[in-house]
Motif scaffolding. Structure first.
Motif, PDB file in Angstrom:
ATOM      1  N   THR A  61       0.862  -1.176   0.000  1.00  0.00           N
ATOM      2  CA  THR A  61       0.000   0.000   0.000  1.00  0.00           C
ATOM      3  C   THR A  61       0.902   1.230   0.000  1.00  0.00           C
ATOM      4  OG1 THR A  61      -1.718  -1.143   1.265  1.00  0.00           O
ATOM      5  CG2 THR A  61      -1.777   1.250   1.287  1.00  0.00           C
ATOM      6  N   ALA A  72      -4.740   9.504  -0.498  1.00  0.00           N
ATOM      7  CA  ALA A  72      -4.708   8.731  -1.740  1.00  0.00           C
ATOM      8  C   ALA A  72      -3.956   7.429  -1.490  1.00  0.00           C
ATOM      9  CB  ALA A  72      -4.024   9.532  -2.849  1.00  0.00           C
ATOM     10  N   LYS A  74      -2.577   3.688  -3.247  1.00  0.00           N
ATOM     11  CA  LYS A  74      -2.326   2.787  -4.362  1.00  0.00           C
ATOM     12  C   LYS A  74      -2.062   1.436  -3.722  1.00  0.00           C
ATOM     13  CE  LYS A  74      -0.605   6.050  -7.703  1.00  0.00           C
ATOM     14  NZ  LYS A  74       0.458   6.427  -8.628  1.00  0.00           N
ATOM     15  N   ILE A  76      -1.354  -2.708  -4.304  1.00  0.00           N
ATOM     16  CA  ILE A  76      -0.836  -3.677  -5.258  1.00  0.00           C
ATOM     17  C   ILE A  76      -0.955  -5.055  -4.623  1.00  0.00           C
ATOM     18  CG2 ILE A  76       1.119  -4.341  -6.689  1.00  0.00           C
ATOM     19  CD1 ILE A  76       2.180  -1.416  -6.159  1.00  0.00           C
ATOM     20  N   LYS A  85      -3.802  -3.979  -9.310  1.00  0.00           N
ATOM     21  CA  LYS A  85      -3.556  -2.668  -8.713  1.00  0.00           C
ATOM     22  C   LYS A  85      -4.864  -1.900  -8.610  1.00  0.00           C
ATOM     23  CE  LYS A  85       1.149  -2.106 -10.385  1.00  0.00           C
ATOM     24  NZ  LYS A  85       2.070  -1.159 -11.032  1.00  0.00           N
ATOM     25  N   GLU A  87      -6.519   2.065  -7.131  1.00  0.00           N
ATOM     26  CA  GLU A  87      -6.320   3.416  -6.605  1.00  0.00           C
ATOM     27  C   GLU A  87      -7.591   3.839  -5.881  1.00  0.00           C
ATOM     28  OE1 GLU A  87      -5.315   5.505 -10.287  1.00  0.00           O
ATOM     29  OE2 GLU A  87      -3.339   5.865  -9.418  1.00  0.00           O
ATOM     30  N   GLU A 179       5.964  -4.064  -9.717  1.00  0.00           N
ATOM     31  CA  GLU A 179       5.345  -3.395 -10.863  1.00  0.00           C
ATOM     32  C   GLU A 179       4.418  -4.423 -11.483  1.00  0.00           C
ATOM     33  OE1 GLU A 179       5.667  -0.243 -11.816  1.00  0.00           O
ATOM     34  OE2 GLU A 179       6.995   0.091 -10.115  1.00  0.00           O
ATOM     35  N   TRP A 183      -4.467  -0.646 -13.631  1.00  0.00           N
ATOM     36  CA  TRP A 183      -5.068  -0.061 -12.437  1.00  0.00           C
ATOM     37  C   TRP A 183      -6.572  -0.170 -12.507  1.00  0.00           C
ATOM     38  CZ3 TRP A 183      -2.434   1.580  -8.267  1.00  0.00           C
ATOM     39  CH2 TRP A 183      -1.060   1.731  -8.420  1.00  0.00           C
ATOM     40  N   THR A 185     -10.382   0.961 -10.219  1.00  0.00           N
ATOM     41  CA  THR A 185     -10.855   1.995  -9.313  1.00  0.00           C
ATOM     42  C   THR A 185     -10.979   1.516  -7.883  1.00  0.00           C
ATOM     43  OG1 THR A 185     -13.135   1.480  -9.900  1.00  0.00           O
ATOM     44  CG2 THR A 185     -12.076   3.306 -11.053  1.00  0.00           C
ATOM     45  N   ARG A 186     -11.298   0.266  -7.646  1.00  0.00           N
ATOM     46  CA  ARG A 186     -11.406  -0.192  -6.262  1.00  0.00           C
ATOM     47  C   ARG A 186     -11.433  -1.713  -6.196  1.00  0.00           C
ATOM     48  NH1 ARG A 186     -14.432   2.955  -3.786  1.00  0.00           N
ATOM     49  NH2 ARG A 186     -14.704   4.386  -5.461  1.00  0.00           N
TER      50      ARG A 186
END
Length: 193
Positions: A61, A72, A74, A76, A85, A87, A179, A183, A185-186
């Motif tokens: 996180t 904010a 991110k 993974i 991933k 965000e 990596e 991505w 949204t949730r």
């Protein structure tokens, strides 16, 4: 319309009650809290989490704060065949260390319960989505390993949040997902999860 208003009122009441019962780190400092954390352990009553918990690995996180104070994230997560991933953005509330996320489909209430900033943090999230409210407690660490003392502290906090030992997973190390792929949204269950 008459049925919708009582449900909305109940949802808001649940959210307020959950927020009122959860402590927040005194003097919370966003600059010290920002950065990379490993999710070392999770306890949750989310049905999706409970089905998946035995196969989960430690995730990453990355926490940052917007100029207006919003949080904010991110996230993974290593999955069987790829890295997932996500965000997320939480708005700050009136109390430092307490953040809220609202959309048409859900409400989220996030508290930084306790942290020493340099080695661990315990974070609680309450989520109301449709008829399925749930909560999660997470042990975040700056290094991938959590000491027995931190795990014990985490286990002692679980019952105060209405969570039991059978709802907990200590996540094994993962060198994966530094990596990864696209991505989203949730995540399906929780903001931090």
């Amino acid at each position: 319309m008459m049925v919708v208003l009582p449900r909305l009122a109940l949802a808001l009441l649940c959210l307020l009650l959950a927020g009122a019962e959860v402590p927040v780190q005194p003097g919370f400092d966003t600059e010290k809290f920002a950065g990379m954390w490993h999710v070392a352990a999770i306890a949750s009553n989310c049905s999706v989490f409970l089905k998946m918990k035995d196969g989960m690995k430690s995730s990453i996180t990355i926490v940052s704060f917007m100029p207006e104070g919003d949080l904010a994230l991110k996230l993974i997560w290593p999955l069987v065949d790829k890295c997932q991933k996500f965000e997320l953005l939480f708005q700050r509330s009136g109390q430092a260390g307490h953040y809220m996320g609202m959309s048409a489909q859900e409400m989220r209430d996030l508290h930084v319960v306790e942290t020493d900033y340099s080695s661990y943090a315990i974070v609680h999230e309450f989520k109301r989505s449709g008829e399925d409210p749930h909560s999660a407690l997470q042990l975040l660490t700056r290094e991938q390993d959590a000491s027995p003392q931190l795990l014990q502290k985490f286990k002692e906090l679980m019952p105060t949040m209405g969570l039991t030992k059978d709802m907990m997973a200590i996540l094994p190390k993962s060198g994966e997902c530094q990596e990864g792929m696209g991505w989203h949204t949730r995540p399906p269950c929780m903001g931090m999860l």
